[in-house]
Design a protein around this motif. Structure first.
Motif, PDB file in Angstrom:
ATOM      1  N   GLY A  72      70.764 -51.565 -58.956  1.00  0.00           N
ATOM      2  CA  GLY A  72      70.099 -51.112 -60.161  1.00  0.00           C
ATOM      3  C   GLY A  72      71.048 -50.723 -61.284  1.00  0.00           C
ATOM      4  N   LYS A  73      70.540 -49.877 -62.195  1.00  0.00           N
ATOM      5  CA  LYS A  73      71.318 -49.473 -63.375  1.00  0.00           C
ATOM      6  C   LYS A  73      72.426 -48.503 -62.977  1.00  0.00           C
ATOM      7  CE  LYS A  73      69.210 -48.565 -67.276  1.00  0.00           C
ATOM      8  NZ  LYS A  73      68.425 -47.861 -68.354  1.00  0.00           N
ATOM      9  N   GLN A  74      73.607 -48.777 -63.530  1.00  0.00           N
ATOM     10  CA  GLN A  74      74.765 -47.924 -63.249  1.00  0.00           C
ATOM     11  C   GLN A  74      75.421 -47.517 -64.574  1.00  0.00           C
ATOM     12  OE1 GLN A  74      75.797 -46.930 -60.121  1.00  0.00           O
ATOM     13  NE2 GLN A  74      73.984 -47.990 -59.305  1.00  0.00           N
ATOM     14  N   ARG A  75      75.749 -46.229 -64.653  1.00  0.00           N
ATOM     15  CA  ARG A  75      76.471 -45.720 -65.830  1.00  0.00           C
ATOM     16  C   ARG A  75      77.967 -45.973 -65.609  1.00  0.00           C
ATOM     17  NH1 ARG A  75      75.865 -44.101 -71.149  1.00  0.00           N
ATOM     18  NH2 ARG A  75      77.393 -42.493 -71.680  1.00  0.00           N
ATOM     19  N   VAL A  76      78.559 -46.841 -66.444  1.00  0.00           N
ATOM     20  CA  VAL A  76      79.941 -47.249 -66.198  1.00  0.00           C
ATOM     21  C   VAL A  76      80.888 -46.910 -67.345  1.00  0.00           C
ATOM     22  CG1 VAL A  76      79.230 -49.109 -64.651  1.00  0.00           C
ATOM     23  CG2 VAL A  76      79.502 -49.565 -67.105  1.00  0.00           C
ATOM     24  N   LEU A  77      80.379 -46.355 -68.448  1.00  0.00           N
ATOM     25  CA  LEU A  77      81.232 -46.045 -69.586  1.00  0.00           C
ATOM     26  C   LEU A  77      82.356 -45.091 -69.181  1.00  0.00           C
ATOM     27  CD1 LEU A  77      81.592 -46.467 -72.665  1.00  0.00           C
ATOM     28  CD2 LEU A  77      80.261 -44.375 -73.003  1.00  0.00           C
ATOM     29  N   ASP A  78      83.601 -45.469 -69.510  1.00  0.00           N
ATOM     30  CA  ASP A  78      84.805 -44.691 -69.185  1.00  0.00           C
ATOM     31  C   ASP A  78      85.059 -44.599 -67.687  1.00  0.00           C
ATOM     32  OD1 ASP A  78      85.484 -44.201 -71.825  1.00  0.00           O
ATOM     33  OD2 ASP A  78      84.198 -42.422 -71.933  1.00  0.00           O
ATOM     34  N   SER A  79      84.388 -45.451 -66.911  1.00  0.00           N
ATOM     35  CA  SER A  79      84.633 -45.497 -65.468  1.00  0.00           C
ATOM     36  C   SER A  79      85.578 -46.660 -65.170  1.00  0.00           C
ATOM     37  CB  SER A  79      83.321 -45.676 -64.714  1.00  0.00           C
ATOM     38  OG  SER A  79      83.543 -45.834 -63.331  1.00  0.00           O
ATOM     39  N   SER A  80      86.305 -46.566 -64.084  1.00  0.00           N
ATOM     40  CA  SER A  80      87.207 -47.656 -63.710  1.00  0.00           C
ATOM     41  C   SER A  80      86.454 -48.683 -62.876  1.00  0.00           C
ATOM     42  CB  SER A  80      88.396 -47.112 -62.908  1.00  0.00           C
ATOM     43  OG  SER A  80      87.953 -46.584 -61.672  1.00  0.00           O
ATOM     44  N   ALA A  81      87.021 -49.880 -62.788  1.00  0.00           N
ATOM     45  CA  ALA A  81      86.413 -50.924 -61.962  1.00  0.00           C
ATOM     46  C   ALA A  81      86.385 -50.502 -60.506  1.00  0.00           C
ATOM     47  CB  ALA A  81      87.182 -52.228 -62.136  1.00  0.00           C
ATOM     48  N   GLU A  82      87.405 -49.792 -60.048  1.00  0.00           N
ATOM     49  CA  GLU A  82      87.458 -49.333 -58.652  1.00  0.00           C
ATOM     50  C   GLU A  82      86.350 -48.330 -58.356  1.00  0.00           C
ATOM     51  OE1 GLU A  82      89.951 -49.558 -60.700  1.00  0.00           O
ATOM     52  OE2 GLU A  82      91.136 -51.168 -59.791  1.00  0.00           O
ATOM     53  N   ALA A  83      86.073 -47.460 -59.336  1.00  0.00           N
ATOM     54  CA  ALA A  83      85.006 -46.487 -59.134  1.00  0.00           C
ATOM     55  C   ALA A  83      83.651 -47.176 -59.039  1.00  0.00           C
ATOM     56  CB  ALA A  83      85.008 -45.466 -60.267  1.00  0.00           C
ATOM     57  N   LEU A  84      83.425 -48.223 -59.833  1.00  0.00           N
ATOM     58  CA  LEU A  84      82.157 -48.961 -59.763  1.00  0.00           C
ATOM     59  C   LEU A  84      82.039 -49.685 -58.428  1.00  0.00           C
ATOM     60  CD1 LEU A  84      79.563 -49.938 -61.040  1.00  0.00           C
ATOM     61  CD2 LEU A  84      80.870 -51.747 -62.201  1.00  0.00           C
ATOM     62  N   GLN A  85      83.146 -50.210 -57.921  1.00  0.00           N
ATOM     63  CA  GLN A  85      83.124 -50.852 -56.602  1.00  0.00           C
ATOM     64  C   GLN A  85      82.617 -49.881 -55.533  1.00  0.00           C
ATOM     65  OE1 GLN A  85      86.958 -53.877 -57.309  1.00  0.00           O
ATOM     66  NE2 GLN A  85      87.086 -52.178 -55.881  1.00  0.00           N
ATOM     67  N   SER A  86      83.105 -48.662 -55.565  1.00  0.00           N
ATOM     68  CA  SER A  86      82.688 -47.659 -54.573  1.00  0.00           C
ATOM     69  C   SER A  86      81.208 -47.346 -54.709  1.00  0.00           C
ATOM     70  CB  SER A  86      83.506 -46.379 -54.749  1.00  0.00           C
ATOM     71  OG  SER A  86      84.891 -46.625 -54.561  1.00  0.00           O
ATOM     72  N   ARG A  87      80.715 -47.286 -55.936  1.00  0.00           N
ATOM     73  CA  ARG A  87      79.293 -46.984 -56.123  1.00  0.00           C
ATOM     74  C   ARG A  87      78.414 -48.138 -55.654  1.00  0.00           C
ATOM     75  NH1 ARG A  87      79.850 -45.150 -62.251  1.00  0.00           N
ATOM     76  NH2 ARG A  87      77.581 -45.443 -62.297  1.00  0.00           N
ATOM     77  N   ILE A  88      78.886 -49.375 -55.834  1.00  0.00           N
ATOM     78  CA  ILE A  88      78.125 -50.533 -55.348  1.00  0.00           C
ATOM     79  C   ILE A  88      78.070 -50.515 -53.827  1.00  0.00           C
ATOM     80  CG2 ILE A  88      78.113 -53.048 -55.188  1.00  0.00           C
ATOM     81  CD1 ILE A  88      79.320 -53.121 -58.000  1.00  0.00           C
ATOM     82  N   VAL A  89      79.203 -50.231 -53.193  1.00  0.00           N
ATOM     83  CA  VAL A  89      79.237 -50.166 -51.735  1.00  0.00           C
ATOM     84  C   VAL A  89      78.289 -49.079 -51.235  1.00  0.00           C
ATOM     85  CG1 VAL A  89      80.683 -49.591 -49.747  1.00  0.00           C
ATOM     86  CG2 VAL A  89      81.547 -51.125 -51.531  1.00  0.00           C
ATOM     87  N   GLY A  90      78.277 -47.919 -51.918  1.00  0.00           N
ATOM     88  CA  GLY A  90      77.373 -46.842 -51.517  1.00  0.00           C
ATOM     89  C   GLY A  90      75.914 -47.238 -51.664  1.00  0.00           C
ATOM     90  N   GLY A  91      75.572 -48.015 -52.703  1.00  0.00           N
ATOM     91  CA  GLY A  91      74.188 -48.432 -52.910  1.00  0.00           C
ATOM     92  C   GLY A  91      73.735 -49.489 -51.937  1.00  0.00           C
ATOM     93  N   LEU A  92      74.712 -50.205 -51.311  1.00  0.00           N
ATOM     94  CA  LEU A  92      74.352 -51.261 -50.367  1.00  0.00           C
ATOM     95  C   LEU A  92      74.227 -50.756 -48.928  1.00  0.00           C
ATOM     96  CD1 LEU A  92      76.577 -54.208 -51.655  1.00  0.00           C
ATOM     97  CD2 LEU A  92      74.097 -53.973 -51.888  1.00  0.00           C
ATOM     98  N   LYS A  93      74.672 -49.557 -48.676  1.00  0.00           N
ATOM     99  CA  LYS A  93      74.582 -49.041 -47.309  1.00  0.00           C
ATOM    100  C   LYS A  93      73.123 -48.926 -46.887  1.00  0.00           C
ATOM    101  CE  LYS A  93      78.977 -46.613 -47.104  1.00  0.00           C
ATOM    102  NZ  LYS A  93      79.681 -45.310 -46.974  1.00  0.00           N
ATOM    103  N   GLY A  94      72.855 -49.352 -45.692  1.00  0.00           N
ATOM    104  CA  GLY A  94      71.489 -49.419 -45.200  1.00  0.00           C
ATOM    105  C   GLY A  94      70.903 -50.803 -45.336  1.00  0.00           C
TER     106      GLY A  94
END
Length: 380
Positions: free
Chosen positions: A126-148
């Motif tokens: 879904g929607k993710q707030r990424v402004l001023d975030s690093s690409a690595e931080a977004l990777q971690s959030r995607i992995v967290g959203g895919l768990k389950g």
């Protein structure tokens, strides 16, 4: 008798203000260091220890940090901004889960643009707030959203375009302008190459990096030779390249006077005088040719324990004058070995007869001298 005294007084006044276009030979031996007040040494070129004269000296203190004050980790420091385009790929190494029925355990989600609000909408998370975030931080959030959903999910986020972020390169380069900052994590050398390269050689080009209110400068040669100077660029960095080609001045009784540029280590005193066209035959005193130099010295700092302090260097300058007697053939041989340094001044004094001729010319034109009396006719 009064006429004789008038003539003597006039000659004395003219002599005190005799015409000259530069210092007299004797004044070089009376020169004082304006900082220390000590006598400036005058070294005859035939007696100079050329091995102790640093012909090609670095123009910087080796301990200066230079551009290393801006040192970053490249892509890890680049934050996502509005308009950035990212590419997202997810993986699943488990036997069951998101890709259990697929032939491949890799799923390219595609490319996505960060909207004006600083958000990006991704499948599965879904929607993710990424402004001023690093690409690595977004990777971690995607992995967290895919768990389950996935057994052992992984994600890779790559910034493929940054239209809103860039850097500028100006000054002595072939194609100055603004350039995009890509996912390749450009460094200073990359930026100069994108601008077509510097107009001068690396040793003569000074690179200044401005980031916000901070700025630092080094030579392009240091950027090339020292990895710590070739720092990664960040959005809105400004790079200015300036031509710092060394030069020397020619003054006095030469056929051509003025400022001349040269390459360090590639110009001797003999070549420099040749570039100025040589001495004026009817004016110069070939035995009175001087090179005035601010000698730069680099010396290790000695601690109170009498041991050398590692990576600590004192940089000082001291004036010195070298005298070349071009009437002496041995001096001509030394002049072929004496390397010119940045900021040198070559001065050739006038012959004594030239100064006397000038003085005599002024005496003839002096309005204060009494007019000569007409001859007395015999019998008067």
């Amino acid at each position: 008798m009064q006429k004789i005294w008038a003539i003597l007084i006039s000659l004395l006044l003219v002599a005190c203000a005799r015409p000259s276009d530069g210092p007299s030979p004797g004044s070089f031996y009376d020169a004082k260091d304006p900082v220390t007040g000590k006598d400036i040494p005058v070294v005859r070129l035939s007696q100079a220890n050329l091995s102790s004269i640093a012909s090609v000296q670095p123009s910087y203190d080796p301990n200066e940090p230079g551009l290393s004050v801006f040192r970053t980790n490249g892509g890890n420091d680049i934050r996502l901004q509005r308009g950035d385009v990212i590419e997202v790929t997810i993986f699943d190494t488990g036997e069951e889960g998101l890709f259990s029925s697929a032939n491949s355990k890799t799923l390219p989600l595609g490319r996505f643009t960060v909207d004006s609000s600083g958000n990006v909408v991704l499948p599965f998370v879904g929607k993710q707030r990424v402004l001023d975030s690093s690409a690595e931080a977004l990777q971690s959030r995607i992995v967290g959203g895919l768990k389950g959903t996935a057994v052992n999910p992984q994600a890779v986020v790559t910034v493929v375009d940054r239209p809103g972020n860039g850097f500028t390169v100006g000054g002595s380069v072939h194609s100055p302008g603004r350039f995009p900052l890509s996912a390749r994590n450009e460094r200073v050398s990359d930026a100069i190459a994108m601008a077509g390269g510097a107009l001068s050689s690396p040793a003569n080009a000074t690179v200044t990096l401005m980031r916000g209110s901070k700025k630092a400068s080094v030579t392009l040669a240091r950027v090339i030779n020292e990895d710590r100077q070739n720092v990664y660029l960040l959005p809105d960095d400004q790079i200015f390249v300036q031509d710092r080609s060394p030069s020397f001045m020619v003054m006095g009784a030469f056929k051509s006077t003025g400022e001349f540029k040269f390459e360090p280590g590639q110009l001797t005193l003999a070549q420099a005088i040749g570039r100025a066209g040589g001495l004026l035959d009817d004016r110069a005193d070939a035995s009175q040719v001087y090179v005035l130099r601010n000698q730069t010295t680099f010396a290790p700092i000695v601690a109170s324990s009498r041991k050398l302090v590692p990576t600590s260097t004192a940089v000082t300058t001291k004036p010195v004058i070298y005298r070349a007697d071009m009437k002496d053939i041995s001096n001509l041989a030394v002049m072929q070995q004496f390397q010119m340094a940045n900021g040198d001044i070559i001065y050739a004094g006038n012959s004594g007869l030239v100064d006397f001729a000038k003085l005599f010319n002024v005496y003839q034109k002096s309005p204060n001298l009494p007019a000569a009396s007409p001859p007395i006719a015999p019998g008067q």
